[in-house]
Design an enzyme around this catalytic site. Structure first.
Site, PDB file in Angstrom:
ATOM      1  CD  GLU A  79     -10.791 -44.811  31.702  1.00  0.00           C
ATOM      2  OE1 GLU A  79     -11.893 -44.858  31.124  1.00  0.00           O
ATOM      3  OE2 GLU A  79     -10.668 -44.468  32.885  1.00  0.00           O
ATOM      4  NE  ARG A 124     -13.610 -38.850  33.542  1.00  0.00           N
ATOM      5  CZ  ARG A 124     -14.716 -39.488  33.931  1.00  0.00           C
ATOM      6  NH1 ARG A 124     -14.677 -40.353  34.924  1.00  0.00           N
ATOM      7  NH2 ARG A 124     -15.867 -39.286  33.304  1.00  0.00           N
ATOM      8  CG  HIS A 132     -14.543 -45.655  33.554  1.00  0.00           C
ATOM      9  ND1 HIS A 132     -13.952 -44.600  32.886  1.00  0.00           N
ATOM     10  CD2 HIS A 132     -15.554 -45.097  34.276  1.00  0.00           C
ATOM     11  CE1 HIS A 132     -14.589 -43.478  33.191  1.00  0.00           C
ATOM     12  NE2 HIS A 132     -15.570 -43.763  34.025  1.00  0.00           N
TER      13      HIS A 132
HETATM   14  N1  LIG Z   1     -15.870 -43.983  37.840  1.00  0.00           N
HETATM   15  C1  LIG Z   1     -17.026 -43.634  37.360  1.00  0.00           C
HETATM   16  O1  LIG Z   1     -17.669 -44.367  36.615  1.00  0.00           O
HETATM   17  C2  LIG Z   1     -17.590 -42.310  37.732  1.00  0.00           C
HETATM   18  C3  LIG Z   1     -18.970 -42.138  37.909  1.00  0.00           C
HETATM   19  C4  LIG Z   1     -19.467 -40.878  38.259  1.00  0.00           C
HETATM   20  C5  LIG Z   1     -18.594 -39.827  38.396  1.00  0.00           C
HETATM   21  N2  LIG Z   1     -17.276 -40.016  38.151  1.00  0.00           N
HETATM   22  C6  LIG Z   1     -16.330 -38.932  38.311  1.00  0.00           C
HETATM   23  O2  LIG Z   1     -16.330 -38.559  39.666  1.00  0.00           O
HETATM   24  C7  LIG Z   1     -15.995 -37.176  39.774  1.00  0.00           C
HETATM   25  C8  LIG Z   1     -17.005 -36.492  40.676  1.00  0.00           C
HETATM   26  O3  LIG Z   1     -18.290 -36.556  40.140  1.00  0.00           O
HETATM   27  P1  LIG Z   1     -19.480 -35.748  40.853  1.00  0.00           P
HETATM   28  O4  LIG Z   1     -20.726 -36.157  40.187  1.00  0.00           O
HETATM   29  O5  LIG Z   1     -19.365 -35.865  42.298  1.00  0.00           O
HETATM   30  O6  LIG Z   1     -19.120 -34.273  40.413  1.00  0.00           O
HETATM   31  P2  LIG Z   1     -19.420 -32.945  41.226  1.00  0.00           P
HETATM   32  O7  LIG Z   1     -19.255 -31.845  40.260  1.00  0.00           O
HETATM   33  O8  LIG Z   1     -20.705 -33.059  41.955  1.00  0.00           O
HETATM   34  O9  LIG Z   1     -18.249 -32.873  42.295  1.00  0.00           O
HETATM   35  C9  LIG Z   1     -16.939 -32.555  41.994  1.00  0.00           C
HETATM   36  C10 LIG Z   1     -16.396 -31.758  43.147  1.00  0.00           C
HETATM   37  O10 LIG Z   1     -15.005 -31.573  42.944  1.00  0.00           O
HETATM   38  C11 LIG Z   1     -14.691 -30.315  43.468  1.00  0.00           C
HETATM   39  N3  LIG Z   1     -13.408 -29.831  43.003  1.00  0.00           N
HETATM   40  C12 LIG Z   1     -13.114 -29.129  41.888  1.00  0.00           C
HETATM   41  N4  LIG Z   1     -11.806 -28.846  41.862  1.00  0.00           N
HETATM   42  C13 LIG Z   1     -11.270 -29.379  42.983  1.00  0.00           C
HETATM   43  C14 LIG Z   1      -9.973 -29.393  43.516  1.00  0.00           C
HETATM   44  N5  LIG Z   1      -8.966 -28.815  42.891  1.00  0.00           N
HETATM   45  N6  LIG Z   1      -9.768 -30.016  44.692  1.00  0.00           N
HETATM   46  C15 LIG Z   1     -10.794 -30.601  45.348  1.00  0.00           C
HETATM   47  N7  LIG Z   1     -12.061 -30.593  44.883  1.00  0.00           N
HETATM   48  C16 LIG Z   1     -12.287 -29.996  43.712  1.00  0.00           C
HETATM   49  C17 LIG Z   1     -15.849 -29.454  43.038  1.00  0.00           C
HETATM   50  O11 LIG Z   1     -15.939 -28.300  43.832  1.00  0.00           O
HETATM   51  C18 LIG Z   1     -17.019 -30.376  43.251  1.00  0.00           C
HETATM   52  O12 LIG Z   1     -17.595 -30.184  44.527  1.00  0.00           O
HETATM   53  C19 LIG Z   1     -15.927 -36.657  38.353  1.00  0.00           C
HETATM   54  O13 LIG Z   1     -14.605 -36.708  37.912  1.00  0.00           O
HETATM   55  C20 LIG Z   1     -16.721 -37.683  37.575  1.00  0.00           C
HETATM   56  O14 LIG Z   1     -16.359 -37.705  36.239  1.00  0.00           O
HETATM   57  C21 LIG Z   1     -16.761 -41.235  37.848  1.00  0.00           C
HETATM   58  O1  LIG Z   2     -18.247 -39.441  34.549  1.00  0.00           O
HETATM   59  C1  LIG Z   2     -19.017 -40.368  34.617  1.00  0.00           C
HETATM   60  O2  LIG Z   2     -20.247 -40.241  34.607  1.00  0.00           O
HETATM   61  C2  LIG Z   2     -18.468 -41.737  34.781  1.00  0.00           C
HETATM   62  O3  LIG Z   2     -17.107 -41.752  34.623  1.00  0.00           O
HETATM   63  C3  LIG Z   2     -19.158 -42.765  33.994  1.00  0.00           C
HETATM   64  O4  LIG Z   2     -18.616 -42.893  32.727  1.00  0.00           O
HETATM   65  P1  LIG Z   2     -19.289 -43.934  31.714  1.00  0.00           P
HETATM   66  O5  LIG Z   2     -20.575 -43.333  31.289  1.00  0.00           O
HETATM   67  O6  LIG Z   2     -18.332 -44.057  30.588  1.00  0.00           O
HETATM   68  O7  LIG Z   2     -19.486 -45.205  32.472  1.00  0.00           O
END
Ligand SMILES: NC(=O)c1ccc[n+]([C@@H]2O[C@H](COP(=O)([O-])OP(=O)(O)OC[C@H]3O[C@@H](n4cnc5c(N)ncnc54)[C@H](O)[C@@H]3O)[C@@H](O)[C@H]2O)c1
Ligand SMILES: O=C(O)[C@H](O)COP(=O)(O)O
Length: 602
Positions: A319, A290, A338
């Protein structure tokens, strides 16, 4: 204690052998064979029942899909609901539409603010986030409004990890910059010399689903991977060959940093001037988590100061970011809009995952992936089903025994069980007792989502006690006791020796029973309504009361007398299928031996 079961029951569906009905909040059909398991890498499914009214809704519910969703997910939704796909709604338009919707599905581009929940007028039951991050949903407001929030936590994990790796490699080899340069007619081989990944240290911050998949892939590229995550298991990290280290160690040792934590108050601007100053000069940063976890202005300063050699960013604080954003325009920054979750496969998966979760929740069945409520495994739920009903009914009975209900502040719940305390999940039971305590005296709708919040709002303190007893651990609970302290009762006999209103119940043959009122033992099945009478124990009294009810064709389902000693004071509990008229109740009160009585609705 004497117990008399009436021989003929007017309504066979209320007979003692009939199956217990779930309380109104839980029109549950237990779907143990849910169709979800498409991927073996998914975490064990945990379930939550949420909604009251869905089963009673005769017309189709309406689902507003506010952002583009995969076709298969839409098809699933359309089989069950009226689906309104309205993309690019303004915040005002969303607030206007929402009062006509039972569910809302969004991705990261829609802010589901407090105003949205307030505008919903109580109709919105579920918000489905078709993805992982729920930082665009006001969870506190959702909870306060009893609205469940579900997400799709697994279907885009691999896509996000692959995008992280794509950005890592593209950044290291200047792919985007070289591409733009060539398209501008240049051939700059010396300018775009890159750096190698092999042998370099990658610090993964946030070792959850995406972080660990990135780590796994980076190891395959020959990188040395360390990770920081205060909540991750060291064993899980070790299994992938990753060492968990402190935040300071991670950022100071890394050649590359990849961010994978959620955006929370604690992670907001986690990378800032102070933390950049502790990094190795020339560090390279990838962010597919994020935008808000980086102080973007500080990143520009760190890039200009040469602390950060390069950054590759998929996510931004705002965004889309402003067109003239220094960060986006920076020569050493690679950006994508994104796109982490945007693969054909991930979008289909996410759409199906969220459609199933939302439909399940709307049906009042078992919803998966709840974000703002405790989740109870399906097998625990199945086992606790009759106790869930018992818990709500005891709450309802107890509060109706209070004279002047505003004084209800301290409630103690005791669970007698032969299981170890860790083996008994009481969150659902506590929520149902809360529901039973609050709903008869207010217009608030209480469910598992908002039970604790609603109790807190009303200043209702519920403490729980586990009493470990001898018995078979097969049976999760022997009894539940609800005590309300510091109140007077409409029915003085409900006050125990220690001064609280006390009711206790058990499940017998799957049916919840009231087994104790104050200090008196009774045994009456908790169906229909109950009349409690205190009398001096004497022959003929049961017949007198029974005939008053019989004259009005009120069917008695169960009758039980608990007494201190023969011909001393006794409490008679009478289960009735129908509500007696005021006249009949008055005549019962006029029976000379009856000292007090109360009519309680279940
Ligand atoms: N760019 C995209 O399109 C996209 C897609 C999927 C996920 N994401 C983002 O990626 C991130 C991770 O997703 P995920 O599915 O792995 O989630 P998840 O919940 O499986 O993993 C997140 C991890 O972060 C850890 N965490 C929490 N606070 C923390 C801190 N202060 N320092 C270090 N680690 C910490 C948690 O313990 C957890 O293990 C989220 O922010 C999600 O929104 C983005
Ligand atoms: O948190 C997520 O799952 C990702 O950031 C994906 O976001 P989106 O659904 O807007 O592509």
């Amino acid at each position: 204690m004497a117990s008399f079961k009436t021989p003929a029951l007017k309504n066979p569906s209320l007979s003692l052998s009939s199956k217990p009905r779930l309380p109104s909040a839980f029109p549950v059909s237990f779907r143990d064979n849910l169709r979800f398991s498409r991927s073996s890498s998914r975490p064990q499914r945990r379930f939550l029942i949420i909604t009251a009214s869905a089963a009673s809704i005769s017309s189709k519910p309406t689902v507003l899909v506010a952002e583009k969703l995969g076709e298969t997910g839409l098809t699933l939704l359309k089989e069950f609901a009226n689906v309104d796909c309205s993309y690019s709604l303004s915040p005002e338009e969303l607030c206007t539409k929402i009062s006509l919707c039972d569910a809302l599905i969004v991705r990261s581009g829609t802010k589901v603010s407090r105003e949205v929940f307030e505008s919903a007028g109580g109709r919105l039951k579920v918000v489905g986030r078709a993805g992982v991050g729920i930082d665009n949903v006001d969870l506190a407001a959702a909870t306060e409004h009893g609205c469940l929030v579900v997400n799709a936590p697994t279907a885009n994990t691999v896509a996000a990890a692959e995008h992280g790796i794509a950005l890592l490699a593209a950044m290291a080899r200047n792919v985007a910059q070289a591409d733009a340069s060539m398209k501008a007619g240049k051939w700059q081989r010396n300018k775009y010399v890159g750096v190698s990944l092999v042998g370099k240290t990658l610090a993964v911050l946030g070792f959850g689903k995406v972080g660990s998949e990135v780590a796994r892939r980076a190891k395959g590229l020959g990188m040395h991977v360390i990770a920081h995550d205060p909540y991750a298991s060291a064993d899980r990290a070790r299994a992938i060959g990753v060492e968990l280290v402190s935040f300071e160690e991670a950022i100071s040792a890394a050649d590359f940093i990849s961010l994978h934590m959620p955006l929370t108050a604690a992670t907001n601007k986690m990378l800032n001037d102070e933390t950049f100053a502790k990094m190795k000069k020339g560090v390279r940063i990838v962010n597919v988590a994020r935008g808000g976890v980086i102080d973007e202005e500080a990143l520009v300063r760190a890039l200009d100061a040469g602390i950060v050699a390069q950054a590759a960013l998929d996510v931004f604080t705002e965004e889309p970011p402003k067109q003239d954003s220094k960060l986006v325009q920076h020569e050493r920054v690679t950006v994508t809009p994104h796109l982490g979750a945007s693969t054909i496969e991930a979008q289909e998966g996410v759409a199906i995952e969220i459609a199933e979760a939302v439909v399940g929740a709307l049906k009042g069945e078992l919803a998966a992936t709840a974000v703002n409520a405790p989740m109870v495994p399906a097998e625990v739920l199945a086992e606790l089903k009759p106790y869930v009903e018992l818990a709500e009914k005891l709450g309802r009975l107890a509060v109706q025994l209070v004279a002047g209900v505003s004084g209800v502040k301290n409630v103690k719940v005791s669970y007698a069980s032969s299981r170890a305390p860790d083996d008994l999940d009481t969150r659902l039971l506590r929520a149902m007792i809360t529901k039973g305590l609050i709903e008869p005296i207010s217009s608030v709708y209480v469910n598992l989502v908002n039970a604790d919040y609603t109790a807190k709002q009303r200043g209702l303190r519920i403490t729980e006690e586990r009493i470990v007893i001898d018995g078979s651990p097969e049976c999760p609970l022997e009894s539940i006791q609800v005590q309300i302290a510091n109140v007077e009762s409409k029915f003085a006999s409900a006050i125990s020796e220690s001064g609280e209103i006390k009711v206790e119940g058990q499940v017998k043959d799957g049916i919840p029973h009231l087994t104790k009122v104050g200090s008196f033992q009774v045994d009456v099945s908790l169906e229909g309504s109950i009349i409690l009478c205190r009398q001096v124990d004497q022959p003929g009294l049961i017949g007198k009361v029974g005939s008053i009810l019989g004259q009005e064709n009120v069917n008695v389902s169960f009758m039980s007398v608990g007494r201190i000693a023969p011909r001393k004071q006794a409490v008679m509990a009478i289960g009735v299928d129908d509500q007696p008229s005021k006249g009949s109740l008055q005549r019962i009160g006029e029976v000379p031996a009856i000292e007090e009585f109360v009519f309680l609705k279940l």
